[in-house]
Design a protein around this motif. Structure first.
Motif, PDB file in Angstrom:
ATOM      1  N   VAL A 133       0.846  -1.194   0.000  1.00 10.83           N
ATOM      2  CA  VAL A 133       0.000   0.000   0.000  1.00 10.83           C
ATOM      3  C   VAL A 133       0.878   1.239   0.000  1.00 10.83           C
ATOM      4  O   VAL A 133       2.083   1.177   0.282  1.00 10.83           O
ATOM      5  N   SER A 183      -5.832   5.750   1.600  1.00 15.12           N
ATOM      6  CA  SER A 183      -7.050   5.709   0.798  1.00 15.12           C
ATOM      7  C   SER A 183      -7.935   4.621   1.373  1.00 15.12           C
ATOM      8  O   SER A 183      -7.479   3.766   2.154  1.00 15.12           O
ATOM      9  N   GLN A 184      -9.210   4.600   0.992  1.00 13.82           N
ATOM     10  CA  GLN A 184     -10.138   3.630   1.568  1.00 13.82           C
ATOM     11  C   GLN A 184      -9.733   2.199   1.249  1.00 13.82           C
ATOM     12  O   GLN A 184      -9.796   1.311   2.110  1.00 13.82           O
ATOM     13  N   ASP A 185      -9.283   1.952   0.009  1.00 13.57           N
ATOM     14  CA  ASP A 185      -8.850   0.601  -0.370  1.00 13.57           C
ATOM     15  C   ASP A 185      -7.620   0.178   0.429  1.00 13.57           C
ATOM     16  O   ASP A 185      -7.538  -0.959   0.910  1.00 13.57           O
ATOM     17  N   ASP A 186      -6.660   1.105   0.551  1.00 14.38           N
ATOM     18  CA  ASP A 186      -5.458   0.789   1.326  1.00 14.38           C
ATOM     19  C   ASP A 186      -5.783   0.579   2.794  1.00 14.38           C
ATOM     20  O   ASP A 186      -5.218  -0.305   3.450  1.00 14.38           O
ATOM     21  N   ASN A 240      -8.594  -0.569   4.063  1.00 15.23           N
ATOM     22  CA  ASN A 240      -9.231  -1.884   4.201  1.00 15.23           C
ATOM     23  C   ASN A 240      -8.175  -2.991   4.264  1.00 15.23           C
ATOM     24  O   ASN A 240      -8.295  -3.938   5.054  1.00 15.23           O
ATOM     25  N   PHE A 241      -7.165  -2.862   3.405  1.00 11.58           N
ATOM     26  CA  PHE A 241      -6.089  -3.860   3.393  1.00 11.58           C
ATOM     27  C   PHE A 241      -5.285  -3.805   4.692  1.00 11.58           C
ATOM     28  O   PHE A 241      -4.987  -4.841   5.301  1.00 11.58           O
TER      29      PHE A 241
END
Length: 302
Positions: free
Chosen positions: A143, A165-168, A170-171
């Motif tokens: 990320v 970021s939202q995707d990062d 979540n990970f």
């Protein structure tokens, strides 16, 4: 007063001043003063090396917080410093677990475990610990840890491991939960079982022939280790669970990292109480210092 800008770096400075020399002295004693090294010795060296590397990371993290979360060391060092920071954190938890297993075998199975408690097995256990931790930590670099501040015209005015970021996010949340379970909760359970078993033996009537000094040393080692696990590492790992449940980057995570740094100051007590040789070396050194301060010449054959 903003806690992350003043309290966290101030406490971290104190940790650097105290923990770095303590762990360097411990490494010297463990490496140079102990001639016949056992598995315990190698595991304690591993723990001390992890602590020194952890403290070295603070030389980058302290200015970051003093400058109001502005990272000026670039993208590579952001990833590198935090990779080492988290790797050494969990190397510490697994090393303390390994020491507890080693103590468990030494006290409950002193004869049978002799073949397993040699230097080579301590080296192998230390190597495995680093490999296991790195396998779990390295994915953090998948990320983007750097977040550029649009209010500045330079890419150096950015945050590191603070905004995702939202995707990062979540990970990162999922990865943190895995780290908490595999590298903190499981070692905590193993360590608790080992030390509970040791305490049961120490408090039983079957070990009346055990020297009182050794029994006291073992009990102090158990108390210190469990305090480090629960107090130093517990707060930080709790943020992993809370962050995963709330789907957010916990604001007080830097404060939990502050507690995390305390283990570097307390770990030298583990070396002291887990190694009779460490105790003897330090007692001899301070005994000589007292003699010199009282005007008595210290013996040369030390």
């Amino acid at each position: 007063m903003h806690l992350t800008e003043h309290v966290v770096p101030a406490v971290s400075c104190l940790v650097v001043v105290l923990a770095l020399p303590l762990n360097l002295v411990a490494i010297y004693i463990l490496c140079a003063c102990i001639k016949r090294k056992s598995s315990t010795t190698m595991l304690m060296i591993n723990l001390a090396v992890a602590d020194v590397l952890f403290v070295c990371c603070l030389f980058f993290i302290i200015p970051y917080y003093f400058m109001a979360n502005v990272w000026v060391f670039g993208l590579f060092l952001c990833h590198f410093v935090y990779t080492v920071f988290f790797t050494t954190t969990y190397v510490s938890t697994l090393s303390m677990m390994a020491i507890s297993v080693d103590r468990y075998l030494a006290i409950l199975y002193p004869i049978k475990s002799k073949v397993w408690r040699k230097k080579i097995w301590g080296c192998m256990a230390s190597a495995i610990i680093w490999v296991v931790v790195l396998i779990h930590i390295l994915p953090i670099n998948l990320v983007n840890l750097i977040n550029i501040d649009p209010a500045h015209n330079t890419s150096e005015a950015s945050s590191c491991y603070d905004h995702f970021s939202q995707d990062d996010l979540n990970f990162i949340e999922s990865l943190r939960l895995v780290l908490c379970i595999v590298l903190y909760v499981i070692p905590l359970l193993v360590t608790s079982y080992c030390y509970a078993s040791i305490m049961k033996v120490l408090l039983s009537k079957n070990v009346l022939n055990m020297q009182k000094e050794k029994k006291t040393r073992a009990i102090k080692l158990i108390i210190i280790t469990m305090l480090i696990y629960l107090f130093c590492f517990g707060c930080y790992n709790a943020t992993h669970v809370i962050g995963y449940v709330s789907h957010s980057n916990i604001w007080w995570r830097p404060l939990s990292l502050m507690f995390n740094t305390f283990n570097c100051m307390l770990d030298p007590l583990i070396y002291y109480f887990a190694s009779f040789t460490c105790q003897e070396v330090l007692k001899r050194y301070f005994s000589q210092k007292r003699r010199l301060s009282n005007g008595i010449e210290a013996p040369l054959d030390t």
